[in-house]
Design a protein around this motif. Sequence first.
Motif, PDB file in Angstrom:
ATOM      1  N   LEU A 358      25.080  17.887  28.208  1.00  0.00           N
ATOM      2  CA  LEU A 358      26.185  18.304  29.081  1.00  0.00           C
ATOM      3  C   LEU A 358      25.683  18.607  30.481  1.00  0.00           C
ATOM      4  CD1 LEU A 358      28.268  20.640  26.700  1.00  0.00           C
ATOM      5  CD2 LEU A 358      28.828  18.329  27.478  1.00  0.00           C
ATOM      6  N   GLY A 359      24.502  19.264  30.564  1.00  0.00           N
ATOM      7  CA  GLY A 359      23.935  19.542  31.894  1.00  0.00           C
ATOM      8  C   GLY A 359      23.646  18.265  32.651  1.00  0.00           C
ATOM      9  N   GLY A 360      23.097  17.244  31.932  1.00  0.00           N
ATOM     10  CA  GLY A 360      22.820  15.957  32.581  1.00  0.00           C
ATOM     11  C   GLY A 360      24.098  15.286  33.040  1.00  0.00           C
ATOM     12  N   ILE A 361      25.139  15.302  32.163  1.00  0.00           N
ATOM     13  CA  ILE A 361      26.412  14.671  32.539  1.00  0.00           C
ATOM     14  C   ILE A 361      27.007  15.365  33.760  1.00  0.00           C
ATOM     15  CG2 ILE A 361      28.785  14.297  31.792  1.00  0.00           C
ATOM     16  CD1 ILE A 361      27.706  13.923  28.949  1.00  0.00           C
ATOM     17  N   ILE A 362      26.971  16.716  33.746  1.00  0.00           N
ATOM     18  CA  ILE A 362      27.505  17.451  34.892  1.00  0.00           C
ATOM     19  C   ILE A 362      26.699  17.151  36.143  1.00  0.00           C
ATOM     20  CG2 ILE A 362      27.851  19.773  35.839  1.00  0.00           C
ATOM     21  CD1 ILE A 362      28.467  20.690  32.981  1.00  0.00           C
ATOM     22  N   GLY A 363      25.355  17.069  36.044  1.00  0.00           N
ATOM     23  CA  GLY A 363      24.503  16.770  37.211  1.00  0.00           C
ATOM     24  C   GLY A 363      24.789  15.399  37.774  1.00  0.00           C
ATOM     25  N   VAL A 364      24.907  14.371  36.871  1.00  0.00           N
ATOM     26  CA  VAL A 364      25.215  13.008  37.321  1.00  0.00           C
ATOM     27  C   VAL A 364      26.581  12.964  37.997  1.00  0.00           C
ATOM     28  CG1 VAL A 364      25.704  10.663  36.539  1.00  0.00           C
ATOM     29  CG2 VAL A 364      23.727  11.899  35.622  1.00  0.00           C
ATOM     30  N   SER A 365      27.557  13.674  37.394  1.00  0.00           N
ATOM     31  CA  SER A 365      28.898  13.707  37.985  1.00  0.00           C
ATOM     32  C   SER A 365      28.853  14.321  39.363  1.00  0.00           C
ATOM     33  CB  SER A 365      29.847  14.493  37.080  1.00  0.00           C
ATOM     34  OG  SER A 365      29.932  13.900  35.813  1.00  0.00           O
ATOM     35  N   GLN A 366      28.121  15.395  39.504  1.00  0.00           N
ATOM     36  CA  GLN A 366      28.002  16.032  40.823  1.00  0.00           C
ATOM     37  C   GLN A 366      27.320  15.092  41.824  1.00  0.00           C
ATOM     38  OE1 GLN A 366      25.916  19.614  39.861  1.00  0.00           O
ATOM     39  NE2 GLN A 366      27.814  20.826  39.693  1.00  0.00           N
ATOM     40  N   GLY A 367      26.278  14.354  41.356  1.00  0.00           N
ATOM     41  CA  GLY A 367      25.569  13.414  42.262  1.00  0.00           C
ATOM     42  C   GLY A 367      26.487  12.324  42.755  1.00  0.00           C
ATOM     43  N   ILE A 368      27.305  11.795  41.856  1.00  0.00           N
ATOM     44  CA  ILE A 368      28.240  10.740  42.250  1.00  0.00           C
ATOM     45  C   ILE A 368      29.237  11.256  43.260  1.00  0.00           C
ATOM     46  CG2 ILE A 368      30.089   9.247  41.388  1.00  0.00           C
ATOM     47  CD1 ILE A 368      28.536   9.030  38.764  1.00  0.00           C
ATOM     48  N   ILE A 369      29.749  12.475  42.988  1.00  0.00           N
ATOM     49  CA  ILE A 369      30.754  13.080  43.896  1.00  0.00           C
ATOM     50  C   ILE A 369      30.096  13.259  45.289  1.00  0.00           C
ATOM     51  CG2 ILE A 369      32.119  15.139  44.387  1.00  0.00           C
ATOM     52  CD1 ILE A 369      32.529  15.358  41.340  1.00  0.00           C
ATOM     53  N   VAL A 370      28.884  13.795  45.293  1.00  0.00           N
ATOM     54  CA  VAL A 370      28.193  14.047  46.574  1.00  0.00           C
ATOM     55  C   VAL A 370      27.949  12.716  47.312  1.00  0.00           C
ATOM     56  CG1 VAL A 370      26.050  14.839  47.600  1.00  0.00           C
ATOM     57  CG2 VAL A 370      27.158  16.196  45.849  1.00  0.00           C
ATOM     58  N   ALA A 371      27.540  11.685  46.513  1.00  0.00           N
ATOM     59  CA  ALA A 371      27.288  10.375  47.136  1.00  0.00           C
ATOM     60  C   ALA A 371      28.525   9.807  47.805  1.00  0.00           C
ATOM     61  CB  ALA A 371      26.764   9.415  46.086  1.00  0.00           C
ATOM     62  N   PHE A 372      29.636   9.884  47.148  1.00  0.00           N
ATOM     63  CA  PHE A 372      30.881   9.400  47.730  1.00  0.00           C
ATOM     64  C   PHE A 372      31.307  10.216  48.942  1.00  0.00           C
ATOM     65  CE2 PHE A 372      31.411   7.032  43.784  1.00  0.00           C
ATOM     66  CZ  PHE A 372      31.907   5.815  44.253  1.00  0.00           C
ATOM     67  N   LEU A 373      31.103  11.549  48.850  1.00  0.00           N
ATOM     68  CA  LEU A 373      31.504  12.383  49.968  1.00  0.00           C
ATOM     69  C   LEU A 373      30.578  12.137  51.172  1.00  0.00           C
ATOM     70  CD1 LEU A 373      32.347  15.756  48.181  1.00  0.00           C
ATOM     71  CD2 LEU A 373      33.944  14.096  49.159  1.00  0.00           C
TER      72      LEU A 373
END
Length: 373
Positions: A358-373
């Motif tokens: 779950l921590g990895g999934i949340i980290g990847v999700s945050q990375g994608i969000i940051v990349a798009f932003l």
Amino acid sequence: MTMIIFMGVVGSFIGGLTNILAIKMLFRPYEAKYLFGRRLPFTPGVIPRRRDEASGKLGNIIIGHLLTPDVFIKKIESPETRNFIMLFIDKQIDTIEHEKLSPRYFLERLSEGLSDKIVYSFNREIEDKVSSEGEKLYHREIHELIPPDALKAMDDKVGAIQPQAMMKVKAYLLSEEGYRDLYTMTDEFIENRGKLARSIKYIMSKESIVENIQSELIKLIHHPKMTDIQTRIIEEEYARVKAYELSELLSEKDRDRLLEGVSDILKARINIDAILDRPIADFNPEMFKSFKERGKYRLLDNIVEYLGRNTGRIFEKLHLAQVIKRQIDSFELSYIEKLVLDIADKEFKMIKVLGFVLGGIIGVSQGIIVAFL
């Protein structure tokens, strides 16, 4: 992509480490930690801090919902339990019969020396009872000690004493022995009363005097007034004897000796020592055989019924919730921790893995969000 992977790794590490730390904090630290006199937060662990409350609730849950009286009653009444109890009864019966077990055997197994105490107490009870009853009888009148039927028979016998006594006196007077005694007494009377009395023998022979005395005595005992006097004297004496207290006829020393003899006879006749050493199967072979064939089933039903009827009361008396609580409180925290971890080891591992995932999934999700932003 590097940032997304990096945030995924960091998130996985944080999630997994958080779950590992949370699991550890269930038990660790075992005691509160202090810094500058102030207790640090989250110390001690959750279970040590809530141990007393948890053990109490766990005991109540077990007794209230798991080990309830109804559960035990159903288990007791089940065919498996009945068969087990019957096997136990059969085994005990065979042991009693083939090993010739006596009551003393079971008493000694309950408590060493118990049979000797029972023998002493039993014999002591006999002595006390005999002494107590003897003391009561010692101050009672004779007629109170005789059973009514026997007393009536005695009264009837006393009524016949006077005629019987009169017949015996008459038979004695008419007998040769009676004649000789009268002759001797007459001769002594004449010889000891002076010359005037001795002169009578010159007028009448001693034989005729004796015969006259014999005749007059027989008339006298048959006279109605003499009969009444005899009857009255016998009845009065008989009534006086019946009204005697036993203490008037028996000394205290004789009474104690008599009571001691009665106690010894009773103890010898009962012989509780021999009874305790006698094999149980030999007390009444027919009854023992009947118990083996039919009585044991009734015993089984009584045991099951008794346990079923009193299970709730037994639970109340045992205070099982408190017993469970005390047992849990007596465990070392390290032992409880090891016990819980052994039981839930797979689950805890899954929680740790789930934390990483779950921590990895949340980290990847945050990375994608940051990349798009």
